[in-house]
Motif scaffolding. Sequence first.
Motif, PDB file in Angstrom:
ATOM      1  N   PHE A  70      10.662 -38.624   2.068  1.00  0.00           N
ATOM      2  CA  PHE A  70       9.944 -39.186   0.925  1.00  0.00           C
ATOM      3  C   PHE A  70      10.942 -39.524  -0.181  1.00  0.00           C
ATOM      4  CE2 PHE A  70       7.096 -35.924   2.810  1.00  0.00           C
ATOM      5  CZ  PHE A  70       6.153 -36.790   3.359  1.00  0.00           C
ATOM      6  N   ASN A  71      10.624 -40.570  -0.939  1.00  0.00           N
ATOM      7  CA  ASN A  71      11.456 -40.884  -2.087  1.00  0.00           C
ATOM      8  C   ASN A  71      11.057 -40.016  -3.275  1.00  0.00           C
ATOM      9  OD1 ASN A  71       9.117 -42.057  -3.222  1.00  0.00           O
ATOM     10  ND2 ASN A  71       9.603 -44.033  -2.281  1.00  0.00           N
ATOM     11  N   ARG A  72      11.686 -40.245  -4.419  1.00  0.00           N
ATOM     12  CA  ARG A  72      11.437 -39.398  -5.588  1.00  0.00           C
ATOM     13  C   ARG A  72       9.988 -39.479  -6.059  1.00  0.00           C
ATOM     14  NH1 ARG A  72      16.657 -40.321  -9.575  1.00  0.00           N
ATOM     15  NH2 ARG A  72      18.247 -39.438  -8.206  1.00  0.00           N
ATOM     16  N   GLU A  77       4.630 -37.129  -6.593  1.00  0.00           N
ATOM     17  CA  GLU A  77       3.183 -37.203  -6.381  1.00  0.00           C
ATOM     18  C   GLU A  77       2.685 -36.005  -5.583  1.00  0.00           C
ATOM     19  OE1 GLU A  77      -0.118 -40.219  -4.315  1.00  0.00           O
ATOM     20  OE2 GLU A  77       2.008 -40.767  -4.425  1.00  0.00           O
ATOM     21  N   LEU A  78       3.448 -35.598  -4.583  1.00  0.00           N
ATOM     22  CA  LEU A  78       3.084 -34.434  -3.785  1.00  0.00           C
ATOM     23  C   LEU A  78       3.120 -33.162  -4.631  1.00  0.00           C
ATOM     24  CD1 LEU A  78       2.350 -33.469  -0.950  1.00  0.00           C
ATOM     25  CD2 LEU A  78       4.783 -33.241  -0.459  1.00  0.00           C
ATOM     26  N   SER A  79       4.110 -33.028  -5.495  1.00  0.00           N
ATOM     27  CA  SER A  79       4.204 -31.852  -6.363  1.00  0.00           C
ATOM     28  C   SER A  79       3.042 -31.798  -7.346  1.00  0.00           C
ATOM     29  CB  SER A  79       5.537 -31.864  -7.114  1.00  0.00           C
ATOM     30  OG  SER A  79       6.621 -31.830  -6.219  1.00  0.00           O
ATOM     31  N   GLN A  80       2.682 -32.931  -7.918  1.00  0.00           N
ATOM     32  CA  GLN A  80       1.550 -32.966  -8.844  1.00  0.00           C
ATOM     33  C   GLN A  80       0.251 -32.592  -8.148  1.00  0.00           C
ATOM     34  OE1 GLN A  80       1.699 -36.919 -10.478  1.00  0.00           O
ATOM     35  NE2 GLN A  80       3.336 -36.410 -11.942  1.00  0.00           N
ATOM     36  N   ALA A 101       2.397 -32.466   4.162  1.00  0.00           N
ATOM     37  CA  ALA A 101       3.530 -33.386   4.227  1.00  0.00           C
ATOM     38  C   ALA A 101       3.456 -34.254   5.479  1.00  0.00           C
ATOM     39  CB  ALA A 101       4.835 -32.600   4.195  1.00  0.00           C
ATOM     40  N   PHE A 102       3.075 -33.654   6.598  1.00  0.00           N
ATOM     41  CA  PHE A 102       2.951 -34.426   7.839  1.00  0.00           C
ATOM     42  C   PHE A 102       1.851 -35.483   7.717  1.00  0.00           C
ATOM     43  CE2 PHE A 102       1.040 -35.262  11.961  1.00  0.00           C
ATOM     44  CZ  PHE A 102       2.147 -35.521  12.753  1.00  0.00           C
ATOM     45  N   GLU A 103       0.688 -35.083   7.179  1.00  0.00           N
ATOM     46  CA  GLU A 103      -0.421 -36.022   7.029  1.00  0.00           C
ATOM     47  C   GLU A 103      -0.082 -37.119   6.026  1.00  0.00           C
ATOM     48  OE1 GLU A 103      -3.749 -33.663   5.947  1.00  0.00           O
ATOM     49  OE2 GLU A 103      -3.972 -32.731   7.947  1.00  0.00           O
ATOM     50  N   PHE A 104       0.625 -36.749   4.972  1.00  0.00           N
ATOM     51  CA  PHE A 104       1.006 -37.735   3.956  1.00  0.00           C
ATOM     52  C   PHE A 104       1.931 -38.801   4.553  1.00  0.00           C
ATOM     53  CE2 PHE A 104       3.566 -38.571  -0.098  1.00  0.00           C
ATOM     54  CZ  PHE A 104       2.666 -39.534  -0.528  1.00  0.00           C
ATOM     55  N   ALA A 105       2.888 -38.354   5.365  1.00  0.00           N
ATOM     56  CA  ALA A 105       3.809 -39.304   5.982  1.00  0.00           C
ATOM     57  C   ALA A 105       3.121 -40.159   7.041  1.00  0.00           C
ATOM     58  CB  ALA A 105       4.993 -38.548   6.597  1.00  0.00           C
ATOM     59  N   SER A 106       2.203 -39.554   7.796  1.00  0.00           N
ATOM     60  CA  SER A 106       1.538 -40.290   8.873  1.00  0.00           C
ATOM     61  C   SER A 106       0.574 -41.340   8.331  1.00  0.00           C
ATOM     62  CB  SER A 106       0.793 -39.307   9.778  1.00  0.00           C
ATOM     63  OG  SER A 106       1.690 -38.378  10.360  1.00  0.00           O
ATOM     64  N   LYS A 107      -0.222 -40.977   7.340  1.00  0.00           N
ATOM     65  CA  LYS A 107      -1.232 -41.908   6.817  1.00  0.00           C
ATOM     66  C   LYS A 107      -0.610 -43.047   6.021  1.00  0.00           C
ATOM     67  CE  LYS A 107      -5.032 -38.600   6.709  1.00  0.00           C
ATOM     68  NZ  LYS A 107      -6.060 -37.916   5.880  1.00  0.00           N
ATOM     69  N   ASP A 124      12.959 -26.394   7.490  1.00  0.00           N
ATOM     70  CA  ASP A 124      14.121 -26.889   6.768  1.00  0.00           C
ATOM     71  C   ASP A 124      13.711 -27.904   5.712  1.00  0.00           C
ATOM     72  OD1 ASP A 124      15.839 -25.334   8.245  1.00  0.00           O
ATOM     73  OD2 ASP A 124      16.145 -26.860   9.774  1.00  0.00           O
ATOM     74  N   TRP A 125      12.754 -28.781   6.067  1.00  0.00           N
ATOM     75  CA  TRP A 125      12.262 -29.743   5.079  1.00  0.00           C
ATOM     76  C   TRP A 125      11.612 -29.020   3.906  1.00  0.00           C
ATOM     77  CZ3 TRP A 125       7.457 -30.331   3.017  1.00  0.00           C
ATOM     78  CH2 TRP A 125       7.271 -31.439   2.185  1.00  0.00           C
TER      79      TRP A 125
END
Length: 252
Positions: A70-72, A77-80, A101-107, A124-125
Amino acid sequence: MPRHYKRVMEHKNWTQEQVYIETALKAIEEGLKIREAARRYGIPESTLRDQRKKSGGERDQSSLGRNLVFNRDQEKELSQHIIKLAKLFYGVTPLQLRRIAFEFASKNNIPHTFNSETKLAGKDWLYLYLKRNPDISLQQPEGTSINRISSFNEVEVKLFFSNLETIFSKHVFSPGRVFNQDETGISTVQKKSGKVYAAKGEKKVGVAISAEREKNNTVVCCMNAAGGYVPPMIIYPRKRMAAHGWSNRSYL
């Protein structure tokens, strides 16, 4: 980048005083090739590429290792989202964060190397994500009842302070007549004992306490705005009394 990665070589050991990195970067911006600038100013090509990326804001991480998933803006957005859920009393556990995180990247069709079988991001991520986003941390939550959550909302709080303002404007109270009272529970049983030495291999080691089950006593504290306080009142659990113990007594 693994959690237990050990850097073998030291990079970026050039300082601006030793070489003219800023001059070289300016020449590259004007059209000079990176390889030619490295030869002209005596700077390693890898150092110039890293400094150029850093100054351009492309990445604030070292070029070693794979690119970020993910970019900054996406990580922010994920932290918020995580902070918002915590404020709503539905905090995210480490396992849930990896799943999100997996669902966010997939969708969002973001290329990733997460585990497609477990549908989880790697540990690790998660470790590096928390390191890049220090505004969130793993904490132990306190149990809060649904009644308290439903009562403590914006509408109820505004109504309370509105009524309080009306009363204070109508009756001018001195600080000595403005009291605040609260209650808390004090356990009579030690929750956790310190570690003790015992025979090696012993499966169960005990320690003497007042009772095996926790018992609470209610303590009420009250203080006014002037700094005066009422002595704390302790409310002990009531005891059942037999009927013959008080039936022959007369009360006014």
